[in-house]
Write a protein that holds these residues in place. Sequence first.
Motif, PDB file in Angstrom:
ATOM      1  N   ARG A 129      -7.221  12.714 -18.625  1.00  0.00           N
ATOM      2  CA  ARG A 129      -6.615  13.136 -17.356  1.00  0.00           C
ATOM      3  C   ARG A 129      -7.574  12.953 -16.186  1.00  0.00           C
ATOM      4  O   ARG A 129      -7.211  12.415 -15.136  1.00  0.00           O
ATOM      5  N   ALA A 130      -8.794  13.415 -16.320  1.00  0.00           N
ATOM      6  CA  ALA A 130      -9.756  13.353 -15.216  1.00  0.00           C
ATOM      7  C   ALA A 130      -9.984  11.912 -14.783  1.00  0.00           C
ATOM      8  O   ALA A 130     -10.065  11.616 -13.580  1.00  0.00           O
ATOM      9  N   ALA A 131     -10.086  11.011 -15.740  1.00  0.00           N
ATOM     10  CA  ALA A 131     -10.314   9.598 -15.404  1.00  0.00           C
ATOM     11  C   ALA A 131      -9.113   9.019 -14.671  1.00  0.00           C
ATOM     12  O   ALA A 131      -9.271   8.241 -13.714  1.00  0.00           O
ATOM     13  N   ARG A 132      -7.892   9.382 -15.104  1.00  0.00           N
ATOM     14  CA  ARG A 132      -6.687   8.882 -14.422  1.00  0.00           C
ATOM     15  C   ARG A 132      -6.625   9.393 -12.989  1.00  0.00           C
ATOM     16  O   ARG A 132      -6.283   8.648 -12.070  1.00  0.00           O
ATOM     17  N   VAL A 133      -6.910  10.666 -12.791  1.00  0.00           N
ATOM     18  CA  VAL A 133      -6.852  11.255 -11.462  1.00  0.00           C
ATOM     19  C   VAL A 133      -7.878  10.591 -10.548  1.00  0.00           C
ATOM     20  O   VAL A 133      -7.573  10.234  -9.397  1.00  0.00           O
ATOM     21  N   ASP A 138      -9.083   6.890  -6.055  1.00  0.00           N
ATOM     22  CA  ASP A 138      -9.843   5.740  -5.570  1.00  0.00           C
ATOM     23  C   ASP A 138      -8.913   4.633  -5.089  1.00  0.00           C
ATOM     24  O   ASP A 138      -9.174   3.980  -4.073  1.00  0.00           O
ATOM     25  N   ARG A 139      -7.808   4.448  -5.789  1.00  0.00           N
ATOM     26  CA  ARG A 139      -6.897   3.348  -5.457  1.00  0.00           C
ATOM     27  C   ARG A 139      -6.240   3.541  -4.094  1.00  0.00           C
ATOM     28  O   ARG A 139      -5.904   2.568  -3.422  1.00  0.00           O
ATOM     29  N   GLN A 159       0.926  10.968   2.445  1.00  0.00           N
ATOM     30  CA  GLN A 159       1.595   9.795   1.886  1.00  0.00           C
ATOM     31  C   GLN A 159       0.711   9.133   0.833  1.00  0.00           C
ATOM     32  O   GLN A 159       1.180   8.714  -0.221  1.00  0.00           O
ATOM     33  N   ARG A 160      -0.572   9.018   1.128  1.00  0.00           N
ATOM     34  CA  ARG A 160      -1.499   8.416   0.174  1.00  0.00           C
ATOM     35  C   ARG A 160      -1.551   9.225  -1.124  1.00  0.00           C
ATOM     36  O   ARG A 160      -1.577   8.669  -2.224  1.00  0.00           O
ATOM     37  N   LEU A 161      -1.578  10.561  -0.999  1.00  0.00           N
ATOM     38  CA  LEU A 161      -1.630  11.401  -2.190  1.00  0.00           C
ATOM     39  C   LEU A 161      -0.345  11.268  -3.015  1.00  0.00           C
ATOM     40  O   LEU A 161      -0.388  11.259  -4.253  1.00  0.00           O
ATOM     41  N   GLU A 190      -3.847  -1.413   3.953  1.00  0.00           N
ATOM     42  CA  GLU A 190      -4.294  -1.031   2.609  1.00  0.00           C
ATOM     43  C   GLU A 190      -3.115  -0.875   1.653  1.00  0.00           C
ATOM     44  O   GLU A 190      -3.206  -1.273   0.484  1.00  0.00           O
ATOM     45  N   ILE A 191      -2.014  -0.310   2.150  1.00  0.00           N
ATOM     46  CA  ILE A 191      -0.830  -0.157   1.294  1.00  0.00           C
ATOM     47  C   ILE A 191      -0.251  -1.524   0.952  1.00  0.00           C
ATOM     48  O   ILE A 191       0.174  -1.765  -0.192  1.00  0.00           O
ATOM     49  N   ARG A 192      -0.229  -2.449   1.914  1.00  0.00           N
ATOM     50  CA  ARG A 192       0.245  -3.808   1.627  1.00  0.00           C
ATOM     51  C   ARG A 192      -0.603  -4.449   0.535  1.00  0.00           C
ATOM     52  O   ARG A 192      -0.081  -5.086  -0.382  1.00  0.00           O
ATOM     53  N   THR A 193      -1.922  -4.290   0.645  1.00  0.00           N
ATOM     54  CA  THR A 193      -2.815  -4.854  -0.373  1.00  0.00           C
ATOM     55  C   THR A 193      -2.543  -4.229  -1.732  1.00  0.00           C
ATOM     56  O   THR A 193      -2.494  -4.931  -2.760  1.00  0.00           O
ATOM     57  N   LEU A 194      -2.354  -2.918  -1.761  1.00  0.00           N
ATOM     58  CA  LEU A 194      -2.070  -2.218  -3.013  1.00  0.00           C
ATOM     59  C   LEU A 194      -0.777  -2.719  -3.639  1.00  0.00           C
ATOM     60  O   LEU A 194      -0.711  -2.956  -4.852  1.00  0.00           O
ATOM     61  N   VAL A 195       0.258  -2.892  -2.834  1.00  0.00           N
ATOM     62  CA  VAL A 195       1.544  -3.375  -3.349  1.00  0.00           C
ATOM     63  C   VAL A 195       1.378  -4.765  -3.951  1.00  0.00           C
ATOM     64  O   VAL A 195       1.907  -5.057  -5.042  1.00  0.00           O
ATOM     65  N   ARG A 196       0.623  -5.637  -3.277  1.00  0.00           N
ATOM     66  CA  ARG A 196       0.403  -6.984  -3.809  1.00  0.00           C
ATOM     67  C   ARG A 196      -0.347  -6.930  -5.143  1.00  0.00           C
ATOM     68  O   ARG A 196      -0.049  -7.695  -6.066  1.00  0.00           O
TER      69      ARG A 196
END
Length: 334
Positions: A129-133, A138-139, A159-161, A190-196
């Motif tokens: 769990r801790a590693a996933r969180v 970070d993402r 929104q990020r959370l 940053e959100i666009r990059t994440l979606v890609r």
Amino acid sequence: MPGSAERAPSGAGCHPDAAIHTRALTKRYRGGQLAVDGLDLTVPRGSVFGFLGPNGSGKTTTIRMLMGLIEPTSGSAEVLGEPMPRAGRRVLPRVGALIEGPALYGFLSGRDNLVRFDAADPTADPRTRAARVDAALDRVGLVAAAGKKARAYSLGMKQRLGLAAALLQPRELLVLDEPTNGLDPQGMREIRTLVRELAADGTTVFLSSHLLDEIEQVCTHAAVMAQGRLLTQGTVAGLASSTRGRLAVTTPDTSDAVRVLKEHGVTDLVVVDDRVTGELPTGEPPEDAAPLDLADLNAALVHARVRVRAFGTERASLEDAFVALTGEGFDVAG
């Protein structure tokens, strides 16, 4: 937790190539308000799909039906090849969603909110769990604010959370309802990059928005809704190319250029400095008239002694396609 006998293989439904498929999906509220009217929607697997429409067009109601949060009045919906809401227990663990903004515990820190969300997932291994969180924080760029109480977060941080919560586990489908709401330009990038990145990893992303320029930059496919009805759907490039671009002429002789263009059927002429733009005629030409050829139009300008410095058509955008479909303006800047 559903047993193994209950789990159907991915794509087991009638439309294995579609992450989302609806047929005549309809939602009518008490009092007769028709929020979604006979929606036939197909979202290809592996696509980044933009679900477009102004506020009140039925986007969020559609998403709530797809996620099993409300029942449709009629019609059907499949998500990841399974009928919703009937197969919700099998489907939802494979879907990450952020709908109508995140629901957070204000008295908990950002990290503790994610711990709560992860603990509520029966498929989540508590040992990791801790590693996933930490990876989710970070993402979305919230590591530095992870210990801060959520009630002190800005709208963009919330929104990020919410996005981090949707990304705690690998997902086949990510459903995002206005994910850039409250974000500054850097946050939007940053959100666009994440979606890609998610799409490159094989996740289908279904992205609801009223910001056409955002959709045009990140999406491969799109659908346009207005007043509860689907107007069109297809690839982003195809939707834009279905609308003819505007003619643009650069010349110091703008008055003469406007006169010649009007004579040849160009409408909606706009002059800004030494640049004239206008809408080319569409449809069938009048009887005994030849179709308008851009080379002939350029020659007519030159013949009228208009000094042409540049001549051509501008690429149509999603905004152009939307206006052509509805005759209405659209919020493209937020």
